[in-house]
Write a protein that holds these residues in place. Structure first.
Motif, PDB file in Angstrom:
ATOM      1  N   LEU A  25       1.369   4.040   1.448  1.00 42.69           N
ATOM      2  CA  LEU A  25       0.684   2.941   0.808  1.00 42.69           C
ATOM      3  C   LEU A  25      -0.751   2.813   0.871  1.00 42.69           C
ATOM      4  O   LEU A  25      -1.985   2.381   0.087  1.00 42.69           O
ATOM      5  N   LYS A  26      -1.002   3.887   1.792  1.00 42.93           N
ATOM      6  CA  LYS A  26      -2.998   4.624   1.516  1.00 42.93           C
ATOM      7  C   LYS A  26      -3.059   4.378   0.036  1.00 42.93           C
ATOM      8  O   LYS A  26      -4.416   4.108  -0.303  1.00 42.93           O
ATOM      9  N   GLN A  27      -2.211   5.663  -0.106  1.00 43.43           N
ATOM     10  CA  GLN A  27      -3.054   6.348  -1.479  1.00 43.43           C
ATOM     11  C   GLN A  27      -2.684   4.727  -2.930  1.00 43.43           C
ATOM     12  O   GLN A  27      -3.378   4.797  -3.858  1.00 43.43           O
ATOM     13  N   LYS A  28      -1.438   4.726  -2.594  1.00 42.14           N
ATOM     14  CA  LYS A  28      -1.545   3.368  -4.331  1.00 42.14           C
ATOM     15  C   LYS A  28      -2.714   1.888  -3.819  1.00 42.14           C
ATOM     16  O   LYS A  28      -2.809   1.274  -4.812  1.00 42.14           O
ATOM     17  N   ILE A  29      -3.247   2.340  -1.831  1.00 34.08           N
ATOM     18  CA  ILE A  29      -4.476   1.020  -2.494  1.00 34.08           C
ATOM     19  C   ILE A  29      -5.938   1.537  -3.133  1.00 34.08           C
ATOM     20  O   ILE A  29      -6.648   0.763  -3.340  1.00 34.08           O
ATOM     21  N   GLU A  30      -5.958   2.551  -2.868  1.00 36.83           N
ATOM     22  CA  GLU A  30      -7.001   3.176  -3.224  1.00 36.83           C
ATOM     23  C   GLU A  30      -6.794   3.478  -4.783  1.00 36.83           C
ATOM     24  O   GLU A  30      -7.761   3.241  -5.581  1.00 36.83           O
ATOM     25  N   ASP A  31      -5.774   3.643  -5.082  1.00 38.25           N
ATOM     26  CA  ASP A  31      -5.347   4.213  -6.811  1.00 38.25           C
ATOM     27  C   ASP A  31      -5.630   2.279  -6.940  1.00 38.25           C
ATOM     28  O   ASP A  31      -5.205   2.652  -8.442  1.00 38.25           O
ATOM     29  N   GLY A  32      -5.830   1.284  -6.781  1.00 36.57           N
ATOM     30  CA  GLY A  32      -5.912   0.296  -7.506  1.00 36.57           C
ATOM     31  C   GLY A  32      -4.470  -0.504  -7.384  1.00 36.57           C
ATOM     32  O   GLY A  32      -4.327  -1.457  -8.853  1.00 36.57           O
ATOM     33  N   ILE A  33      -3.038   0.273  -7.249  1.00 41.44           N
ATOM     34  CA  ILE A  33      -1.686  -0.779  -7.499  1.00 41.44           C
ATOM     35  C   ILE A  33      -1.808  -1.852  -6.600  1.00 41.44           C
ATOM     36  O   ILE A  33      -1.142  -2.415  -7.756  1.00 41.44           O
ATOM     37  N   TYR A  34      -2.112  -1.896  -5.511  1.00 44.36           N
ATOM     38  CA  TYR A  34      -2.396  -3.015  -5.084  1.00 44.36           C
ATOM     39  C   TYR A  34      -3.767  -3.512  -5.026  1.00 44.36           C
ATOM     40  O   TYR A  34      -4.503  -2.877  -4.116  1.00 44.36           O
ATOM     41  N   GLY A  35      -3.997  -4.478  -6.024  1.00 41.49           N
ATOM     42  CA  GLY A  35      -5.968  -4.646  -5.747  1.00 41.49           C
ATOM     43  C   GLY A  35      -6.135  -5.557  -4.483  1.00 41.49           C
ATOM     44  O   GLY A  35      -5.041  -6.214  -3.250  1.00 41.49           O
ATOM     45  N   TYR A  36      -7.376  -5.343  -4.413  1.00 38.36           N
ATOM     46  CA  TYR A  36      -8.352  -6.148  -3.663  1.00 38.36           C
ATOM     47  C   TYR A  36      -8.123  -7.944  -3.612  1.00 38.36           C
ATOM     48  O   TYR A  36      -7.437  -8.496  -4.524  1.00 38.36           O
ATOM     49  N   SER A  37      -7.571  -8.068  -2.286  1.00 35.84           N
ATOM     50  CA  SER A  37      -6.823  -9.935  -1.778  1.00 35.84           C
ATOM     51  C   SER A  37      -5.429  -9.918  -2.472  1.00 35.84           C
ATOM     52  O   SER A  37      -5.458 -11.110  -2.136  1.00 35.84           O
ATOM     53  N   GLU A  38      -4.531  -8.852  -2.545  1.00 35.04           N
ATOM     54  CA  GLU A  38      -3.249  -9.179  -3.298  1.00 35.04           C
ATOM     55  C   GLU A  38      -1.859  -8.768  -2.276  1.00 35.04           C
ATOM     56  O   GLU A  38      -2.870  -7.970  -1.192  1.00 35.04           O
ATOM     57  N   LEU A  39      -1.525  -9.480  -2.359  1.00 34.13           N
ATOM     58  CA  LEU A  39      -0.337  -9.366  -1.206  1.00 34.13           C
ATOM     59  C   LEU A  39       0.832  -8.297  -1.293  1.00 34.13           C
ATOM     60  O   LEU A  39       0.897  -7.506  -2.519  1.00 34.13           O
ATOM     61  N   LEU A  40       0.754  -7.011   0.005  1.00 34.86           N
ATOM     62  CA  LEU A  40       1.493  -6.313  -0.299  1.00 34.86           C
ATOM     63  C   LEU A  40       3.237  -7.007  -0.910  1.00 34.86           C
ATOM     64  O   LEU A  40       2.983  -7.354  -0.343  1.00 34.86           O
ATOM     65  N   PRO A  41       3.845  -5.329  -1.125  1.00 32.46           N
ATOM     66  CA  PRO A  41       5.424  -6.301  -0.283  1.00 32.46           C
ATOM     67  C   PRO A  41       6.168  -6.818   0.850  1.00 32.46           C
ATOM     68  O   PRO A  41       4.857  -6.690   1.871  1.00 32.46           O
ATOM     69  N   SER A  42       6.478  -7.690   0.400  1.00 32.45           N
ATOM     70  CA  SER A  42       7.210  -7.804   2.083  1.00 32.45           C
ATOM     71  C   SER A  42       7.331  -7.138   2.828  1.00 32.45           C
ATOM     72  O   SER A  42       8.308  -6.010   2.706  1.00 32.45           O
ATOM     73  N   GLU A  43       7.749  -7.614   4.280  1.00 32.92           N
ATOM     74  CA  GLU A  43       8.101  -6.584   4.760  1.00 32.92           C
ATOM     75  C   GLU A  43       9.475  -5.858   4.738  1.00 32.92           C
ATOM     76  O   GLU A  43       9.849  -4.771   4.908  1.00 32.92           O
ATOM     77  N   HIS A  44      10.402  -6.812   4.200  1.00 28.42           N
ATOM     78  CA  HIS A  44      11.588  -6.687   3.730  1.00 28.42           C
ATOM     79  C   HIS A  44      11.537  -6.262   2.579  1.00 28.42           C
ATOM     80  O   HIS A  44      13.021  -4.489   2.596  1.00 28.42           O
ATOM     81  N   ALA A  45      10.880  -5.783   1.864  1.00 27.51           N
ATOM     82  CA  ALA A  45      11.285  -5.142   0.561  1.00 27.51           C
ATOM     83  C   ALA A  45      10.931  -3.433   1.170  1.00 27.51           C
ATOM     84  O   ALA A  45      10.972  -2.676   0.361  1.00 27.51           O
ATOM     85  N   LEU A  46       9.512  -3.551   2.091  1.00 31.11           N
ATOM     86  CA  LEU A  46       9.454  -1.835   2.062  1.00 31.11           C
ATOM     87  C   LEU A  46      10.057  -1.735   2.518  1.00 31.11           C
ATOM     88  O   LEU A  46      10.245  -0.120   2.991  1.00 31.11           O
ATOM     89  N   ILE A  47      10.916  -2.350   3.850  1.00 30.38           N
ATOM     90  CA  ILE A  47      11.871  -1.584   4.413  1.00 30.38           C
ATOM     91  C   ILE A  47      13.394  -0.883   4.000  1.00 30.38           C
ATOM     92  O   ILE A  47      14.069   0.001   4.034  1.00 30.38           O
ATOM     93  N   LYS A  48      13.068  -1.622   2.337  1.00 29.33           N
ATOM     94  CA  LYS A  48      14.601  -1.477   1.728  1.00 29.33           C
ATOM     95  C   LYS A  48      13.977  -0.126   0.782  1.00 29.33           C
ATOM     96  O   LYS A  48      13.840   1.105   0.121  1.00 29.33           O
ATOM     97  N   ASP A  49      12.628  -0.045   0.463  1.00 33.51           N
ATOM     98  CA  ASP A  49      11.465   0.612  -0.497  1.00 33.51           C
ATOM     99  C   ASP A  49      11.547   2.396   0.091  1.00 33.51           C
ATOM    100  O   ASP A  49      11.863   3.285  -0.471  1.00 33.51           O
ATOM    101  N   TYR A  50      11.376   2.429   1.363  1.00 30.88           N
ATOM    102  CA  TYR A  50      11.521   3.557   1.355  1.00 30.88           C
ATOM    103  C   TYR A  50      12.489   4.009   2.870  1.00 30.88           C
ATOM    104  O   TYR A  50      12.473   4.959   3.581  1.00 30.88           O
ATOM    105  N   ASP A  51      13.584   2.797   3.369  1.00 28.08           N
ATOM    106  CA  ASP A  51      14.110   3.183   3.431  1.00 28.08           C
ATOM    107  C   ASP A  51      14.982   3.787   5.426  1.00 28.08           C
ATOM    108  O   ASP A  51      14.837   4.487   5.684  1.00 28.08           O
ATOM    109  N   CYS A  52      14.232   3.109   5.864  1.00 24.58           N
ATOM    110  CA  CYS A  52      13.047   3.159   6.834  1.00 24.58           C
ATOM    111  C   CYS A  52      13.385   1.715   7.820  1.00 24.58           C
ATOM    112  O   CYS A  52      14.568   0.753   7.054  1.00 24.58           O
ATOM    113  N   SER A  53      13.299   1.721   9.371  1.00 26.99           N
ATOM    114  CA  SER A  53      13.454   0.714   9.946  1.00 26.99           C
ATOM    115  C   SER A  53      12.517  -0.393  10.384  1.00 26.99           C
ATOM    116  O   SER A  53      11.246   0.392   9.762  1.00 26.99           O
TER     117      SER A  53
END
Length: 244
Positions: A13-41
């Motif tokens: 996530l840090k790398q994606k933020i630094e690369d501009g995939i998630y830009g300044y002031s944008e919301l990251l994917p929801s907690e539910h979406a991140l759980i699904k994307d990373y297949d974790c708790s």
């Protein structure tokens, strides 16, 4: 030492933020979406996000989610709160870094070195002078002292790469904390020589002295980093504690 799942998510996530995939002031994917994307708790995602909050990359907004507050800077910056190698800071600043070893020797700590570094008299040390370049411009002169018993078989070739990478991934040592003092000091002849300084323009240096410890509580490194003042910038993310 293998990364835990939350550390891997944090770094991604840090790398994606630094690369501009998630830009300044944008919301990251929801907690539910991140759980699904990373297949974790849920707890794993929350630990990764907590690290991003601590580092000043995101801020949690009640009822809205997690907002990116990271802003890239034009000037090279280094972190106060984290232990970061020059190679890592170069990548984070999206710049091309390289290191040149100008002196590599072994010595035994005497009274003067003990007072300077904190290593006990009689300690066997590696002493290294390194110049760090960004985009082929010499910006930092490092005076490194490493405890030989802790950093085994260190070489000049390793020092021109990443010593921390060698320590962590080859020697398997865990770097835990670093105590730092930041001062302003006069330019020396060696500063002028290796950093191409004109004392008529700059007669002082930003100097960071660091005592760094491993997981056994052993101080394995003392480093004095001498920075060109025109390219010096350290940042931290401060959080106000609410007294109640």
């Amino acid at each position: 030492m293998p990364q835990t799942i939350y550390e891997s998510i944090y770094r991604d996530l840090k790398q994606k933020i630094e690369d501009g995939i998630y830009g300044y002031s944008e919301l990251l994917p929801s907690e539910h979406a991140l759980i699904k994307d990373y297949d974790c708790s849920r707890n794993t995602v929350r630990r990764a996000l907590a690290n991003l909050v601590h580092d000043g990359y995101v801020q949690t907004i009640q009822g809205k989610g997690v907002r990116c507050i990271f802003k890239p800077v034009d000037q090279t910056s280094y972190t106060i709160g984290n232990i970061e190698s020059f190679h890592e800071s170069s990548l984070r600043n999206n710049q091309t870094g390289r290191t040149r070893v100008v002196l590599f020797t072994e010595l035994t700590a005497d009274e003067k070195i003990e007072a300077r570094t904190g290593f006990a008299r009689g300690s066997e040390l590696y002493y290294i002078q390194r110049v760090h370049y960004l985009n082929d411009k010499p910006l930092i002169l490092n005076h490194n002292y490493f405890l030989k018993d802790a950093v085994l078989n260190l070489t000049s070739e390793i020092a021109e790469g990443s010593i921390y990478d060698y320590i962590e991934n080859t020697l398997g040592m865990t770097i835990v904390n670093s105590k730092r003092v930041i001062t302003v000091e006069k330019v020396t002849e060696i500063d002028e020589k290796y950093l191409n300084l004109n004392v008529e323009d700059y007669n002082c240096m930003a100097v960071i002295s660091s005592h760094t410890y491993n997981s056994d509580g052993v101080m394995f490194e003392f480093t004095q980093s001498r920075h060109r003042p025109d390219y010096f910038r350290f940042y931290d993310n401060a959080v106000r504690k609410i007294r109640g």
